[in-house]
Scaffold this motif. Structure first.
Motif, short mmCIF file in Angstrom:
data_model
loop_
_atom_site.label_atom_id
_atom_site.label_comp_id
_atom_site.label_asym_id
_atom_site.label_seq_id
_atom_site.Cartn_x
_atom_site.Cartn_y
_atom_site.Cartn_z
N SER A 8 -4.76 -87.88 -59.34
CA SER A 8 -5.95 -88.13 -58.52
C SER A 8 -6.82 -86.89 -58.36
CB SER A 8 -5.54 -88.64 -57.14
OG SER A 8 -4.79 -87.66 -56.45
N ASP A 9 -6.35 -85.74 -58.83
CA ASP A 9 -7.16 -84.51 -58.80
C ASP A 9 -8.07 -84.41 -60.02
OD1 ASP A 9 -4.25 -82.88 -57.53
OD2 ASP A 9 -6.03 -83.46 -56.37
N THR A 10 -7.91 -85.33 -60.96
CA THR A 10 -8.76 -85.33 -62.14
C THR A 10 -10.22 -85.54 -61.74
OG1 THR A 10 -7.02 -86.11 -63.62
CG2 THR A 10 -9.30 -86.53 -64.28
N ALA A 11 -11.07 -84.61 -62.13
CA ALA A 11 -12.48 -84.67 -61.75
C ALA A 11 -13.22 -83.49 -62.36
CB ALA A 11 -12.63 -84.61 -60.23
N VAL A 12 -14.52 -83.54 -62.27
CA VAL A 12 -15.33 -82.36 -62.54
C VAL A 12 -15.47 -81.61 -61.23
CG1 VAL A 12 -17.57 -81.49 -63.28
CG2 VAL A 12 -16.58 -83.51 -64.40
N TYR A 13 -15.16 -80.33 -61.26
CA TYR A 13 -15.19 -79.50 -60.07
C TYR A 13 -16.44 -78.62 -60.09
CZ TYR A 13 -10.52 -80.90 -58.74
OH TYR A 13 -9.43 -81.64 -58.32
N TYR A 14 -17.14 -78.61 -58.95
CA TYR A 14 -18.38 -77.87 -58.82
C TYR A 14 -18.25 -76.82 -57.71
CZ TYR A 14 -20.38 -81.90 -61.30
OH TYR A 14 -20.67 -82.88 -62.21
N CYS A 15 -18.76 -75.63 -57.98
CA CYS A 15 -18.88 -74.66 -56.91
C CYS A 15 -20.33 -74.68 -56.41
CB CYS A 15 -18.49 -73.26 -57.36
SG CYS A 15 -19.46 -72.61 -58.73
N ALA A 16 -20.51 -74.28 -55.17
CA ALA A 16 -21.83 -74.36 -54.57
C ALA A 16 -22.01 -73.28 -53.52
CB ALA A 16 -22.04 -75.73 -53.95
N VAL A 17 -23.27 -72.91 -53.32
CA VAL A 17 -23.65 -71.89 -52.34
C VAL A 17 -24.38 -72.56 -51.18
CG1 VAL A 17 -25.15 -69.90 -51.93
CG2 VAL A 17 -23.87 -70.08 -54.06
N SER A 18 -24.03 -72.16 -49.98
CA SER A 18 -24.69 -72.71 -48.81
C SER A 18 -25.35 -71.59 -48.01
CB SER A 18 -23.68 -73.44 -47.92
OG SER A 18 -24.31 -73.87 -46.73
N ARG A 19 -26.61 -71.77 -47.68
CA ARG A 19 -27.31 -70.83 -46.81
C ARG A 19 -27.21 -71.27 -45.35
NH1 ARG A 19 -33.09 -70.45 -49.59
NH2 ARG A 19 -32.77 -72.69 -49.61
N PHE A 20 -26.58 -72.41 -45.13
CA PHE A 20 -26.37 -72.89 -43.77
C PHE A 20 -25.41 -71.94 -43.07
CE2 PHE A 20 -27.05 -76.11 -40.76
CZ PHE A 20 -25.86 -76.42 -40.11
N PRO A 21 -25.67 -71.61 -41.82
CA PRO A 21 -24.84 -70.60 -41.14
C PRO A 21 -23.39 -71.01 -40.89
CG PRO A 21 -26.44 -71.56 -39.63
CD PRO A 21 -26.81 -72.01 -41.02
N LEU A 22 -23.10 -72.30 -40.91
CA LEU A 22 -21.73 -72.76 -40.71
C LEU A 22 -21.21 -73.35 -42.01
CD1 LEU A 22 -22.11 -74.53 -37.25
CD2 LEU A 22 -21.33 -72.19 -37.71
N CYS A 23 -19.90 -73.23 -42.24
CA CYS A 23 -19.30 -73.84 -43.42
C CYS A 23 -19.41 -75.35 -43.33
CB CYS A 23 -17.83 -73.45 -43.54
SG CYS A 23 -17.55 -71.95 -44.44
N GLY A 24 -20.00 -75.96 -44.35
CA GLY A 24 -20.20 -77.40 -44.32
C GLY A 24 -19.26 -78.13 -45.25
N VAL A 25 -18.97 -79.37 -44.92
CA VAL A 25 -18.15 -80.22 -45.78
C VAL A 25 -19.00 -81.30 -46.43
CG1 VAL A 25 -16.13 -79.79 -44.36
CG2 VAL A 25 -17.53 -81.81 -43.91
N VAL A 26 -20.30 -81.23 -46.20
CA VAL A 26 -21.22 -82.21 -46.75
C VAL A 26 -22.06 -81.54 -47.82
CG1 VAL A 26 -23.15 -83.75 -46.26
CG2 VAL A 26 -21.29 -83.49 -44.59
N ALA A 27 -22.22 -82.20 -48.94
CA ALA A 27 -22.94 -81.62 -50.07
C ALA A 27 -24.38 -81.24 -49.72
CB ALA A 27 -22.93 -82.58 -51.25
N ALA A 28 -24.97 -81.95 -48.78
CA ALA A 28 -26.37 -81.70 -48.42
C ALA A 28 -26.58 -80.32 -47.83
CB ALA A 28 -26.84 -82.76 -47.44
N TYR A 29 -25.51 -79.69 -47.33
CA TYR A 29 -25.64 -78.35 -46.76
C TYR A 29 -25.65 -77.25 -47.82
CZ TYR A 29 -24.72 -80.26 -42.10
OH TYR A 29 -24.79 -80.94 -40.92
#
Length: 123
Positions: free
Chosen positions: A88-109
């Motif tokens: 179930s871990d099979t997937a494409v994994y993406y890293c991302a940068v957030s400028r939001f001041p808090l760590c987000g769990v939503v992609a929109a951040y």
């Protein structure tokens, strides 16, 4: 910011992989970072995040205790150590940068995304 993810590949159930994400054109030292994944036919989902200082980390319940996110600001990089992998871990994994001041769990951040690296776990 440009992000280059690497380290994906084919691994057997129970195996491990370490993903890397290196940023260029801009330092990420003051940004929170995250890893997301997208399996075929599914929505992109949060995996892990780390604060700009590295002091705080967050994990999706599905990976807690198996995955570990870390960063090395001197290398402008973030890592994802993945252990005890299952199908179930099979997937494409993406890293991302957030400028939001808090760590987000939503992609929109997240503002900048890498191209993704494919992880395939076979039984």
């Amino acid at each position: 910011v440009q992000l280059q993810a690497s380290g994906g590949g084919l691994v057997q159930v129970g195996g491990s992989l370490r993903l890397s994400c290196v940023a260029s054109q801009h330092t990420i030292v003051s940004y929170n970072m995250g890893w997301f994944r997208q399996a075929p036919g599914k929505e992109r989902e949060f995996v892990a995040a780390i604060s700009w200082s590295g002091d705080n980390t967050y994990y999706a319940d599905l990976v807690k205790g198996r995955f570990a996110i870390s960063r090395e600001n001197a290398e402008n990089a973030v890592y994802l150590q993945m252990n005890s992998l299952n199908a179930s871990d099979t997937a494409v994994y993406y890293c991302a940068v957030s400028r939001f001041p808090l760590c987000g769990v939503v992609a929109a951040y997240y503002d900048y995304w890498g191209q993704g690296t494919l992880v395939t776990v076979s039984s």
